[in-house]
Design a protein around this motif. Structure first.
Motif, PDB file in Angstrom:
ATOM      1  N   THR A  26       7.777  -8.620 -25.725  1.00 13.87           N
ATOM      2  CA  THR A  26       7.483  -7.765 -26.873  1.00 13.87           C
ATOM      3  C   THR A  26       8.161  -8.327 -28.119  1.00 13.87           C
ATOM      4  O   THR A  26       8.981  -9.237 -28.051  1.00 13.87           O
ATOM      5  CB  THR A  26       7.956  -6.324 -26.634  1.00 13.87           C
ATOM      6  OG1 THR A  26       9.387  -6.313 -26.470  1.00 13.87           O
ATOM      7  CG2 THR A  26       7.311  -5.734 -25.383  1.00 13.87           C
ATOM      8  N   GLN A 189       3.072  -0.657 -27.041  1.00  9.49           N
ATOM      9  CA  GLN A 189       4.280   0.007 -26.566  1.00  9.49           C
ATOM     10  C   GLN A 189       3.979   1.109 -25.561  1.00  9.49           C
ATOM     11  O   GLN A 189       4.828   1.445 -24.727  1.00  9.49           O
ATOM     12  CB  GLN A 189       5.061   0.565 -27.754  1.00  9.49           C
ATOM     13  CG  GLN A 189       5.688  -0.514 -28.626  1.00  9.49           C
ATOM     14  CD  GLN A 189       6.607  -1.436 -27.839  1.00  9.49           C
ATOM     15  OE1 GLN A 189       7.469  -0.976 -27.086  1.00  9.49           O
ATOM     16  NE2 GLN A 189       6.426  -2.741 -28.008  1.00  9.49           N
ATOM     17  N   HIS A 201      12.414  -9.028 -25.186  1.00  6.82           N
ATOM     18  CA  HIS A 201      12.101  -8.637 -26.566  1.00  6.82           C
ATOM     19  C   HIS A 201      12.557  -9.737 -27.515  1.00  6.82           C
ATOM     20  O   HIS A 201      13.728 -10.129 -27.532  1.00  6.82           O
ATOM     21  CB  HIS A 201      12.789  -7.324 -26.926  1.00  6.82           C
ATOM     22  CG  HIS A 201      12.402  -6.822 -28.286  1.00  6.82           C
ATOM     23  ND1 HIS A 201      11.161  -6.295 -28.571  1.00  6.82           N
ATOM     24  CD2 HIS A 201      13.094  -6.806 -29.459  1.00  6.82           C
ATOM     25  CE1 HIS A 201      11.098  -5.961 -29.841  1.00  6.82           C
ATOM     26  NE2 HIS A 201      12.255  -6.258 -30.402  1.00  6.82           N
TER      27      HIS A 201
END
Length: 217
Positions: A26, A189, A201
């Motif tokens: 992410t 998300q 991340h």
């Protein structure tokens, strides 16, 4: 990793993906998610450091040997890269055809795979006639037709509605249960929140966090 003489788009990354694991990547746009996937599927090489795949230092692998490693990796590209002039069946079978297999060797397996992803009745359809979710599932079928050990997906739910995104995610979960290591780069998300999977991340090309397990679905 850098492109040409430009600034580093990835730096200081250090992590491992255990065999059979499932990870999300992410981060905001420009964080380096797609570039990291390129390093993993050998579309690019690092400007410094080491990338190991299947126990091998890819920096020491001869160029002629790279296809051997790439055949062990399946990729679902963000823009899908389906061939509009080929049927869904022929798109899915393309990696096997390129590898030199005869249609008589793979016809049944490809048909079974397309049925598994929900395209059993659309095998003769051309990509322009498929809906967005159907195209995504076809791209997944093509990526796993040669039974890769690692499956990488770049924004696989980016162009589909919420319900289809969940169906696509469940396909990845089932593939992971069958033993495939899965890595998904995503902005979604909601998908990440529903999963009970580790998260890598990225922020500004660096690994800002390695979250072990998210909340259970």
């Amino acid at each position: 990793m850098r492109y040409g003489r430009g600034p580093e788009v990835l730096s200081g990354l250090s992590f491992a993906l255990p065999r059979g694991s499932f990870h999300f990547i992410t981060g905001p746009s420009g964080a380096g998610k797609s570039s990291l996937l390129k390093l993993i599927y050998l579309a690019a090489r690092p400007s410094a450091g080491v990338v190991r795949l299947f126990g091998e230092d890819t920096g020491h692998v001869a160029h002629r040997e790279l296809p051997r490693l790439r055949r062990r990796i399946g990729v679902v590209f963000q823009d899908l890269l389906l061939l509009d002039h080929l049927s869904a069946f022929d798109n899915a079978a393309l990696p096997l055809r390129i590898a030199g297999h005869r249609p008589s060797e793979y016809r049944g397996d490809v048909a079974e795979l397309l049925a598994w992803v929900g395209l059993g009745k659309r095998m003769g359809a051309l990509p322009p006639t498929l809906a967005g979710g159907e195209k995504q599932r076809l791209a997944i079928a093509r990526a796993v037709v040669n039974r890769p050990e690692i499956l990488l997906a770049d924004e696989p739910s980016g162009n589909v509605d919420h319900e289809m995104a969940l169906r696509i995610y469940r396909l990845f979960v089932e593939l992971n249960r069958l033993g495939t290591t899965v890595v998904i780069a995503t902005h979604d998300q909601d998908m990440v929140a529903r999963a009970n999977k580790p998260v890598l991340h990225l922020e500004g090309g660096r690994l800002a966090a390695l979250a072990p397990q998210g909340p259970a679905a």
